[in-house]
Design a protein around this motif. Structure first.
Motif, PDB file in Angstrom:
ATOM      1  N   GLY A 132      31.307  -3.901  16.348  1.00 41.03           N
ATOM      2  CA  GLY A 132      30.502  -3.607  15.175  1.00 41.03           C
ATOM      3  C   GLY A 132      31.116  -2.659  14.181  1.00 41.03           C
ATOM      4  N   ILE A 133      32.364  -2.272  14.353  1.00 41.39           N
ATOM      5  CA  ILE A 133      33.027  -1.361  13.423  1.00 41.39           C
ATOM      6  C   ILE A 133      33.955  -2.168  12.526  1.00 41.39           C
ATOM      7  N   GLY A 134      33.696  -2.109  11.228  1.00 42.35           N
ATOM      8  CA  GLY A 134      34.527  -2.865  10.292  1.00 42.35           C
ATOM      9  C   GLY A 134      34.265  -4.349  10.301  1.00 42.35           C
ATOM     10  N   GLY A 135      33.124  -4.765  10.911  1.00 43.30           N
ATOM     11  CA  GLY A 135      32.798  -6.184  10.965  1.00 43.30           C
ATOM     12  C   GLY A 135      31.951  -6.614   9.778  1.00 43.30           C
ATOM     13  N   ALA A 136      31.492  -7.861   9.812  1.00 40.90           N
ATOM     14  CA  ALA A 136      30.686  -8.413   8.731  1.00 40.90           C
ATOM     15  C   ALA A 136      29.333  -7.708   8.652  1.00 40.90           C
ATOM     16  N   SER A 137      28.749  -7.712   7.445  1.00 41.73           N
ATOM     17  CA  SER A 137      27.424  -7.129   7.237  1.00 41.73           C
ATOM     18  C   SER A 137      26.565  -8.110   6.464  1.00 41.73           C
ATOM     19  N   VAL A 138      25.254  -7.934   6.537  1.00 41.22           N
ATOM     20  CA  VAL A 138      24.326  -8.834   5.858  1.00 41.22           C
ATOM     21  C   VAL A 138      23.298  -8.006   5.096  1.00 41.22           C
ATOM     22  N   ASP A 139      22.901  -8.503   3.927  1.00 42.58           N
ATOM     23  CA  ASP A 139      21.918  -7.811   3.094  1.00 42.58           C
ATOM     24  C   ASP A 139      21.028  -8.859   2.443  1.00 42.58           C
ATOM     25  N   THR A 140      19.729  -8.786   2.719  1.00 38.79           N
ATOM     26  CA  THR A 140      18.774  -9.692   2.090  1.00 38.79           C
ATOM     27  C   THR A 140      18.197  -9.023   0.860  1.00 38.79           C
ATOM     28  N   GLN A 141      18.368  -9.645  -0.274  1.00 38.86           N
ATOM     29  CA  GLN A 141      17.922  -9.087  -1.561  1.00 38.86           C
ATOM     30  C   GLN A 141      16.735  -9.907  -2.045  1.00 38.86           C
ATOM     31  N   LEU A 142      15.555  -9.310  -1.971  1.00 38.42           N
ATOM     32  CA  LEU A 142      14.326  -9.983  -2.365  1.00 38.42           C
ATOM     33  C   LEU A 142      14.127  -9.901  -3.871  1.00 38.42           C
ATOM     34  N   VAL A 143      13.650 -10.992  -4.455  1.00 37.59           N
ATOM     35  CA  VAL A 143      13.285 -10.963  -5.875  1.00 37.59           C
ATOM     36  C   VAL A 143      12.106 -10.022  -6.075  1.00 37.59           C
ATOM     37  N   ASP A 144      11.128 -10.043  -5.144  1.00 35.22           N
ATOM     38  CA  ASP A 144       9.958  -9.166  -5.214  1.00 35.22           C
ATOM     39  C   ASP A 144       9.469  -8.931  -3.801  1.00 35.22           C
ATOM     40  N   ASN A 145       9.293  -7.672  -3.412  1.00 37.65           N
ATOM     41  CA  ASN A 145       8.817  -7.381  -2.061  1.00 37.65           C
ATOM     42  C   ASN A 145       7.307  -7.160  -2.016  1.00 37.65           C
ATOM     43  N   ARG A 146       6.624  -7.312  -3.167  1.00 37.19           N
ATOM     44  CA  ARG A 146       5.162  -7.193  -3.218  1.00 37.19           C
ATOM     45  C   ARG A 146       4.587  -8.605  -3.239  1.00 37.19           C
ATOM     46  N   LEU A 147       3.929  -8.988  -2.141  1.00 30.37           N
ATOM     47  CA  LEU A 147       3.514 -10.369  -1.928  1.00 30.37           C
ATOM     48  C   LEU A 147       2.096 -10.422  -1.381  1.00 30.37           C
ATOM     49  N   GLN A 148       1.581 -11.648  -1.241  1.00 27.78           N
ATOM     50  CA  GLN A 148       0.292 -11.890  -0.616  1.00 27.78           C
ATOM     51  C   GLN A 148       0.472 -12.877   0.536  1.00 27.78           C
ATOM     52  N   PRO A 149      -0.424 -12.863   1.521  1.00 30.77           N
ATOM     53  CA  PRO A 149      -0.322 -13.834   2.614  1.00 30.77           C
ATOM     54  C   PRO A 149      -0.264 -15.259   2.078  1.00 30.77           C
ATOM     55  N   ASP A 189       5.464  -5.179   0.948  1.00 29.98           N
ATOM     56  CA  ASP A 189       4.153  -4.666   0.558  1.00 29.98           C
ATOM     57  C   ASP A 189       3.227  -5.871   0.417  1.00 29.98           C
ATOM     58  N   ILE A 190       2.290  -6.010   1.349  1.00 25.03           N
ATOM     59  CA  ILE A 190       1.405  -7.173   1.358  1.00 25.03           C
ATOM     60  C   ILE A 190       0.070  -6.788   0.727  1.00 25.03           C
ATOM     61  N   GLN A 191      -0.204  -7.375  -0.424  1.00 20.78           N
ATOM     62  CA  GLN A 191      -1.422  -7.089  -1.158  1.00 20.78           C
ATOM     63  C   GLN A 191      -2.590  -7.917  -0.624  1.00 20.78           C
ATOM     64  N   PRO A 192      -3.798  -7.381  -0.646  1.00 20.28           N
ATOM     65  CA  PRO A 192      -4.969  -8.205  -0.332  1.00 20.28           C
ATOM     66  C   PRO A 192      -5.104  -9.353  -1.321  1.00 20.28           C
ATOM     67  N   THR A 193      -5.543 -10.487  -0.835  1.00 17.04           N
ATOM     68  CA  THR A 193      -5.846 -11.614  -1.714  1.00 17.04           C
ATOM     69  C   THR A 193      -7.075 -11.259  -2.555  1.00 17.04           C
ATOM     70  N   PRO A 194      -7.347 -12.027  -3.622  1.00 16.79           N
ATOM     71  CA  PRO A 194      -8.540 -11.728  -4.437  1.00 16.79           C
ATOM     72  C   PRO A 194      -9.833 -11.683  -3.627  1.00 16.79           C
ATOM     73  N   VAL A 195     -10.019 -12.624  -2.693  1.00 15.51           N
ATOM     74  CA  VAL A 195     -11.254 -12.602  -1.911  1.00 15.51           C
ATOM     75  C   VAL A 195     -11.266 -11.418  -0.954  1.00 15.51           C
ATOM     76  N   ALA A 196     -10.101 -11.007  -0.449  1.00 16.14           N
ATOM     77  CA  ALA A 196     -10.034  -9.811   0.406  1.00 16.14           C
ATOM     78  C   ALA A 196     -10.360  -8.552  -0.399  1.00 16.14           C
ATOM     79  N   GLU A 197      -9.941  -8.503  -1.658  1.00 16.35           N
ATOM     80  CA  GLU A 197     -10.323  -7.396  -2.537  1.00 16.35           C
ATOM     81  C   GLU A 197     -11.845  -7.361  -2.697  1.00 16.35           C
ATOM     82  N   HIS A 198     -12.465  -8.514  -2.839  1.00 15.91           N
ATOM     83  CA  HIS A 198     -13.924  -8.569  -2.933  1.00 15.91           C
ATOM     84  C   HIS A 198     -14.573  -8.039  -1.658  1.00 15.91           C
TER      85      HIS A 198
END
Length: 246
Positions: free
Chosen positions: A10-27, A136-145
Motif C-alpha cells: 500500500g505504499i506508493g500504490g494506486a489510489s482512488v477518489d470518487t468525485q460526486l457532482v452533488d452529495n446532497r440527495l434524497q432517497p 447528506d440525505i434530505q427528507p423527501t417532501p412527504v417526509a418534511e410534511h
C-alpha cells in the motif's frame, strides 16, 4: 523491485477518489460521480472496482447494543485492468440510491444517522485502497410534511437512529434490512397522554408507508400503520397523523 514491494503493502500504490457532482440527495434519487484512479510508482493489475452505499445501524445484542456498517446497495464499476505508473483514469458513473436510504439532515441534536459511499479497488497482492464520501440525505417532501405534522401536534423530535431488521405489516414490508426510527416526545405531558411516538417511513417511488409506535402510558403501547401518497399535501399528512396518534 523495491517500489513493487512497497506498492504491494500500500505504499506508493494506486489510489482512488470518487468525485460526486452533488452529495446532497434524497432517497431513490439518481446521483452522478466520476471515479478517478491514479497510478502509483509502478504498474499494477486491478482486479475490479466497486462502489457501495452504506449506513450505520444499531444491533440489539444479548448484553448490550452495538453499531455496525450495513450495505444498502453496491455497484461493480469495472472488471480487471492494469493501471500504469502515474496514469490517471476517469470513470463516469450514475447510480440510484436505495429508496429506503435513511435521512441524515434532520432537525435533531441526537442524530445517529450516517450514510456514505465507499469506493474500493481490488489490487492483486496489494492492500485495497478505498475512498469514503459522506452523503447528506434530505427528507423527501412527504417526509418534511411528517416532521412538520408532528411539530404541529405538539411533539419534538429528540432522537433519530437506524436499526437492524425489517418492518412487516399486513399492508407493506421493508426490504433494506434496516429501518430508521424517528423518536418524538410531547412538549407537555397530560394524564394518560402519549409519552413517546416512534415513526418509521418506508419510501417508495409513488408512496410512503408509515409505521407509528405509541407509548401511551397507562393504556399500554400500540402500533398504527398507513400509507401516504408522495403527492400528499401537508394538510392531508396532518389529518392522517391526527387519526393515528391517540
Amino acid at each position: 523491485m523495491f517500489k513493487k514491494m512497497l506498492a504491494s503493502i500500500g505504499i506508493g500504490g494506486a489510489s482512488v477518489d470518487t468525485q460526486l457532482v452533488d452529495n446532497r440527495l434524497q432517497p431513490g434519487q439518481i446521483f452522478h460521480a466520476t471515479i478517478v484512479i491514479k497510478g502509483g510508482d509502478v504498474a499494477q493489475q486491478i482486479s475490479g472496482l466497486d462502489l457501495a452505499l452504506l449506513t450505520k445501524i444499531k444491533v440489539s445484542g444479548d448484553n448490550e447494543n452495538y453499531f455496525k456498517n450495513h450495505q444498502l446497495a453496491s455497484w461493480r464499476l469495472t472488471e480487471s485492468f492494469e493501471i500504469k505508473a502515474g496514469e490517471i483514469r476517469e470513470i463516469p458513473f450514475a447510480g440510484k440510491l436505495h429508496p429506503e436510504t435513511p435521512f441524515t439532515l434532520l432537525p435533531v441534536r441526537n442524530n445517529q444517522c450516517q450514510v456514505w459511499l465507499q469506493t474500493g479497488v481490488d489490487i492483486d497482492t496489494a492492500l485495497d485502497p478505498n475512498d469514503v464520501d459522506a452523503l447528506d440525505i434530505q427528507p423527501t417532501p412527504v417526509a418534511e410534511h411528517v416532521l412538520n405534522a408532528m411539530d404541529s401536534l405538539g411533539y419534538v423530535l429528540f432522537k433519530a437512529d437506524v436499526e437492524q431488521g425489517f418492518l412487516n405489516t399486513r399492508a407493506f414490508s421493508s426490504t433494506s434490512g434496516c429501518y430508521q426510527e424517528l423518536e418524538f416526545k410531547p412538549r407537555s405531558m397530560g394524564y394518560n397522554a402519549v409519552r413517546e411516538v416512534e415513526v418509521s417511513l418506508v419510501c417508495e417511488a409513488e408512496q410512503t408507508h408509515v409505521l407509528v409506535e405509541l407509548d401511551r402510558g397507562f393504556r399500554g403501547d400500540g402500533y398504527q400503520y398507513f400509507t401516504l401518497s408522495n403527492e400528499a399535501s401537508f394538510g392531508q399528512v396532518l389529518e392522517a397523523f391526527k387519526a393515528n396518534i391517540r
